[in-house]
Design a protein around this motif. Structure first.
Motif, PDB file in Angstrom:
ATOM      1  N   GLN A   1       0.591  -1.067  -0.088  1.00  0.00           N
ATOM      2  CA  GLN A   1      -0.059   0.036   0.084  1.00  0.00           C
ATOM      3  C   GLN A   1       0.859   1.391  -0.086  1.00  0.00           C
ATOM      4  OE1 GLN A   1      -2.687  -1.076   3.218  1.00  0.00           O
ATOM      5  NE2 GLN A   1      -4.563  -1.074   1.769  1.00  0.00           N
TER       6      GLN A   1
ATOM      7  N   LYS B   1      -9.442   7.128  -2.814  1.00  0.00           N
ATOM      8  CA  LYS B   1      -9.593   6.803  -1.330  1.00  0.00           C
ATOM      9  C   LYS B   1     -10.430   5.250  -1.292  1.00  0.00           C
ATOM     10  CE  LYS B   1      -9.587  10.926   1.173  1.00  0.00           C
ATOM     11  NZ  LYS B   1     -10.672  11.816   2.046  1.00  0.00           N
TER      12      LYS B   1
ATOM     13  N   SER C   1      -8.168  -0.273  -3.074  1.00  0.00           N
ATOM     14  CA  SER C   1      -7.821  -1.526  -2.342  1.00  0.00           C
ATOM     15  C   SER C   1      -6.385  -0.966  -2.029  1.00  0.00           C
ATOM     16  CB  SER C   1      -8.024  -2.799  -2.513  1.00  0.00           C
ATOM     17  OG  SER C   1      -7.249  -3.052  -3.842  1.00  0.00           O
TER      18      SER C   1
ATOM     19  N   VAL D   1      -5.228   1.523  -1.163  1.00  0.00           N
ATOM     20  CA  VAL D   1      -5.315   2.715  -0.095  1.00  0.00           C
ATOM     21  C   VAL D   1      -5.894   2.280   1.043  1.00  0.00           C
ATOM     22  CG1 VAL D   1      -6.086   5.004   0.353  1.00  0.00           C
ATOM     23  CG2 VAL D   1      -5.177   4.699  -1.901  1.00  0.00           C
ATOM     24  N   GLN D   2      -6.954   1.416   0.933  1.00  0.00           N
ATOM     25  CA  GLN D   2      -7.826   1.128   2.011  1.00  0.00           C
ATOM     26  C   GLN D   2      -8.457  -0.169   2.001  1.00  0.00           C
ATOM     27  OE1 GLN D   2     -10.540   3.556   5.146  1.00  0.00           O
ATOM     28  NE2 GLN D   2     -11.371   3.786   2.970  1.00  0.00           N
TER      29      GLN D   2
ATOM     30  N   ARG E   1     -10.362  -3.630   3.892  1.00  0.00           N
ATOM     31  CA  ARG E   1     -10.749  -4.657   5.392  1.00  0.00           C
ATOM     32  C   ARG E   1      -9.899  -5.662   5.368  1.00  0.00           C
ATOM     33  NH1 ARG E   1     -14.529  -8.909   6.225  1.00  0.00           N
ATOM     34  NH2 ARG E   1     -15.099  -8.849   8.608  1.00  0.00           N
TER      35      ARG E   1
ATOM     36  N   ASN F   1      -8.968  -9.360  -1.483  1.00  0.00           N
ATOM     37  CA  ASN F   1      -8.030  -8.182  -1.481  1.00  0.00           C
ATOM     38  C   ASN F   1      -6.739  -8.264  -2.415  1.00  0.00           C
ATOM     39  OD1 ASN F   1      -9.398  -6.645   0.698  1.00  0.00           O
ATOM     40  ND2 ASN F   1      -8.433  -7.711   2.173  1.00  0.00           N
TER      41      ASN F   1
END
Length: 107
Positions: A20, A56, A59, A61-62, A64, A73
């Motif tokens: 990331q 934003k 994936s 960047v952020q 679960r 993911n």
């Protein structure tokens, strides 16, 4: 049915931060190009604002971070250009086969 090993999960957790960070570094370079581009300052500002809002959701960047979401993911990372299959060389054959199958069939 789990298509990966516990070792894969540990490895994923160890690598995700670096993946990331690298991706966000790429984004920063793209943002810099927007700011250094031609156009009015307000145009550049709003173009950058729009781009950041979109990024934003990536994936890269952020995500679960859950064991049950690991394969999804990884597939998202590949589809969004965050990583490539070569970045998964240390993972189990089972995980590699599952990810390759999903990516090839766009499930």
């Amino acid at each position: 049915m789990q298509n990966f090993t516990d070792n894969d999960w540990k490895l994923f957790r160890n690598k995700i931060g670096d993946w990331q960070e690298k991706y966000m570094g790429t984004l920063i370079k793209e943002y810099t190009a927007i700011l250094n581009g031609t156009g009015e300052p307000s145009e550049k500002f709003w173009a950058l604002d729009k781009r950041i809002r979109e990024d934003k959701k990536s994936s890269g960047v952020q995500i679960r971070l859950a064991k049950s979401e690991m394969i999804a993911n990884i597939v998202s990372f590949i589809n969004e250009g965050v990583i490539c299959m070569d970045d998964l060389e240390d993972f189990s054959d089972e995980l590699l086969e599952t990810v390759a199958f999903i990516c090839a069939n766009r499930i």
